[in-house]
Design an enzyme around this catalytic site. Sequence first.
Site, mmCIF file in Angstrom:
data_model
loop_
_atom_site.group_PDB
_atom_site.id
_atom_site.type_symbol
_atom_site.label_atom_id
_atom_site.label_comp_id
_atom_site.label_asym_id
_atom_site.label_seq_id
_atom_site.Cartn_x
_atom_site.Cartn_y
_atom_site.Cartn_z
ATOM 1 N N CYS A 113 0.823 -1.224 0.000
ATOM 2 C CA CYS A 113 0.000 0.000 0.000
ATOM 3 C C CYS A 113 0.856 1.273 0.000
ATOM 4 O O CYS A 113 0.368 2.339 -0.378
ATOM 5 C CB CYS A 113 -0.948 -0.001 1.197
ATOM 6 N N HIS A 250 -3.412 7.390 2.227
ATOM 7 C CA HIS A 250 -3.795 6.064 1.733
ATOM 8 C C HIS A 250 -5.206 5.757 2.239
ATOM 9 O O HIS A 250 -5.536 6.032 3.385
ATOM 10 C CB HIS A 250 -2.797 5.027 2.247
ATOM 11 N N ASN A 280 -10.029 -0.100 -0.560
ATOM 12 C CA ASN A 280 -8.569 -0.012 -0.456
ATOM 13 C C ASN A 280 -7.970 -0.564 -1.754
ATOM 14 O O ASN A 280 -8.047 -1.764 -2.013
ATOM 15 C CB ASN A 280 -8.104 -0.823 0.758
HETATM 16 O O1 UT7 Z 1 -3.868 -0.978 3.440
HETATM 17 C C1 UT7 Z 1 -3.060 -1.715 4.285
HETATM 18 C C2 UT7 Z 1 -3.356 -1.443 5.665
HETATM 19 N N1 UT7 Z 1 -4.563 -2.106 6.095
HETATM 20 C C3 UT7 Z 1 -5.330 -1.502 6.960
HETATM 21 O O2 UT7 Z 1 -5.066 -0.376 7.300
HETATM 22 C C4 UT7 Z 1 -6.473 -2.260 7.579
HETATM 23 C C5 UT7 Z 1 -6.436 -2.008 9.046
HETATM 24 N N2 UT7 Z 1 -7.505 -2.638 9.777
HETATM 25 C C6 UT7 Z 1 -8.798 -2.262 9.680
HETATM 26 O O3 UT7 Z 1 -9.142 -1.409 8.889
HETATM 27 C C7 UT7 Z 1 -9.787 -2.868 10.632
HETATM 28 O O4 UT7 Z 1 -9.104 -3.577 11.638
HETATM 29 C C8 UT7 Z 1 -10.811 -3.814 9.942
HETATM 30 C C9 UT7 Z 1 -11.777 -3.009 9.093
HETATM 31 C C10 UT7 Z 1 -10.077 -4.838 9.089
HETATM 32 C C11 UT7 Z 1 -11.634 -4.538 11.013
HETATM 33 O O5 UT7 Z 1 -12.243 -3.605 11.882
HETATM 34 P P1 UT7 Z 1 -12.138 -3.781 13.465
HETATM 35 O O6 UT7 Z 1 -12.962 -2.739 14.064
HETATM 36 O O7 UT7 Z 1 -10.689 -3.822 13.821
HETATM 37 O O8 UT7 Z 1 -12.847 -5.166 13.676
HETATM 38 P P2 UT7 Z 1 -12.239 -6.507 14.278
HETATM 39 O O9 UT7 Z 1 -11.224 -7.111 13.362
HETATM 40 O O10 UT7 Z 1 -11.852 -6.258 15.692
HETATM 41 O O11 UT7 Z 1 -13.535 -7.434 14.232
HETATM 42 C C12 UT7 Z 1 -14.704 -7.141 15.013
HETATM 43 C C13 UT7 Z 1 -15.727 -8.233 14.763
HETATM 44 C C14 UT7 Z 1 -15.146 -9.627 14.857
HETATM 45 O O12 UT7 Z 1 -16.118 -10.441 15.485
HETATM 46 P P3 UT7 Z 1 -15.997 -10.806 17.045
HETATM 47 O O13 UT7 Z 1 -14.663 -11.488 17.192
HETATM 48 O O14 UT7 Z 1 -16.038 -9.477 17.761
HETATM 49 O O15 UT7 Z 1 -17.178 -11.669 17.265
HETATM 50 C C15 UT7 Z 1 -14.990 -10.056 13.433
HETATM 51 O O16 UT7 Z 1 -15.061 -11.471 13.271
HETATM 52 O O17 UT7 Z 1 -16.224 -8.121 13.427
HETATM 53 C C16 UT7 Z 1 -16.149 -9.387 12.768
HETATM 54 N N3 UT7 Z 1 -15.978 -9.165 11.338
HETATM 55 C C17 UT7 Z 1 -17.007 -8.937 10.512
HETATM 56 N N4 UT7 Z 1 -18.326 -8.850 10.713
HETATM 57 C C18 UT7 Z 1 -19.103 -8.587 9.648
HETATM 58 C C19 UT7 Z 1 -14.817 -9.120 10.624
HETATM 59 N N5 UT7 Z 1 -15.088 -8.873 9.333
HETATM 60 C C20 UT7 Z 1 -16.433 -8.757 9.228
HETATM 61 C C21 UT7 Z 1 -17.297 -8.492 8.164
HETATM 62 N N6 UT7 Z 1 -18.624 -8.404 8.414
HETATM 63 N N7 UT7 Z 1 -16.858 -8.296 6.908
#
Ligand code: UT7
Length: 323
Positions: A113, A250, A280
């Site tokens: 990225c 980004h 992204n």
């Molecule tokens: O470009 C390169 C750099 N990349 C990034 O900058 C990405 C950085 N990370 C992020 O943007 C965020 O961490 C995400 C958008 C990937 C995830 O958001 P989050 O607020 O950190 O959520 P999380 O990973 O803590 O997940 C929260 C919950 C989980 O369920 P439990 O464990 O709380 O029951 C996940 O399993 O959301 C669940 N989850 C989803 N639910 C519905 C994960 N993906 C999804 C989904 N739909 N697509």
Amino acid sequence: MIRSIVRGVGSALPKRIMKNADFEDMVETSDEWIAQRTGIRQRHIADDSETTASLGEAAARAALDNAGLTPADIDLIILATSTPNNTFPATAVEIQHRLGMKHGFAFDMQAVCSGFVYAVTTADLYVRGGLAKRVLVIGSETFSRILDWSDRSTCVLFGDGAGALVLEAAEGEGTVADRGVLATSLRSDGSHKEKLYVDGGPSTTKTVGFLRMEGREVFKHAVGMITDVIEKTFWDAAITAEDLDWFVPHQANKRIIDASAKKLGIAEEKVVITVDRHGNTSAASVPLALAVAVEDGRIKRGDLVLLEAMGGGFTWGAVLLRW
Ligand code: UT7
């Protein structure tokens, strides 16, 4: 002193748009979850006829048109991509051929990225070193091809597209009032590999592999790394957040962008956001956002613009330039 000024900007997006709701039949997710957690509402997805090379070529042609130049005017092409058409030759060379160029040279850069920020920094060194007069700097990606479409934690986040700049050598005074690239700062730290990587490659699995990410872990590091490198760029150029006209970060997650801007004291109205419509797009996200903000009249000649990116590796970096 010689500066690398922006002569033109262009972009290209696949025809097909995929909305958040389109994922609801594929994996357990919702439009609401994706929009709230990331700010993404839709992304463009390449069809079989659209590749990193074809999108990169289209963005390059748009940037050349915008600059009033032709491929004959270009000495060097640097393509930032992690989704090349082939393992080799470099997709930049394929784009060079598609543009009908038999002169000059072309190579790919791979910093995921952060690729576009790395590529602009490298192009600036070629220009200031007198080795190239005009450089096409392209970010082009087809991340849809390396997504695991059954993994809801990653497949909803990425999109395809390309953006390009034409950089040109011009005389400057050596002050922050000059047009062109004014300050750059790059970083990397390979100890974070397992947090964001592709689980295949020619030398290991002999396959292409799929993107794997511990999103929460990446999120935890992102704001600190982004602000660190931007504060260094401010220091090097002896400016503050108030001097900026536009912040073009980004586009991975609106929450990361908002938190970084807040920590740096950059006003909300100076932040260019395109993650809602592009998702992204990795190395293509910054030039795609630049193209949008130039086309809609926000970024104008003379504006002070800050570019930033962070991604797999980890890699991260910032570029300050006057449009
Ligand atoms: O470009 C390169 C750099 N990349 C990034 O900058 C990405 C950085 N990370 C992020 O943007 C965020 O961490 C995400 C958008 C990937 C995830 O958001 P989050 O607020 O950190 O959520 P999380 O990973 O803590 O997940 C929260 C919950 C989980 O369920 P439990 O464990 O709380 O029951 C996940 O399993 O959301 C669940 N989850 C989803 N639910 C519905 C994960 N993906 C999804 C989904 N739909 N697509």
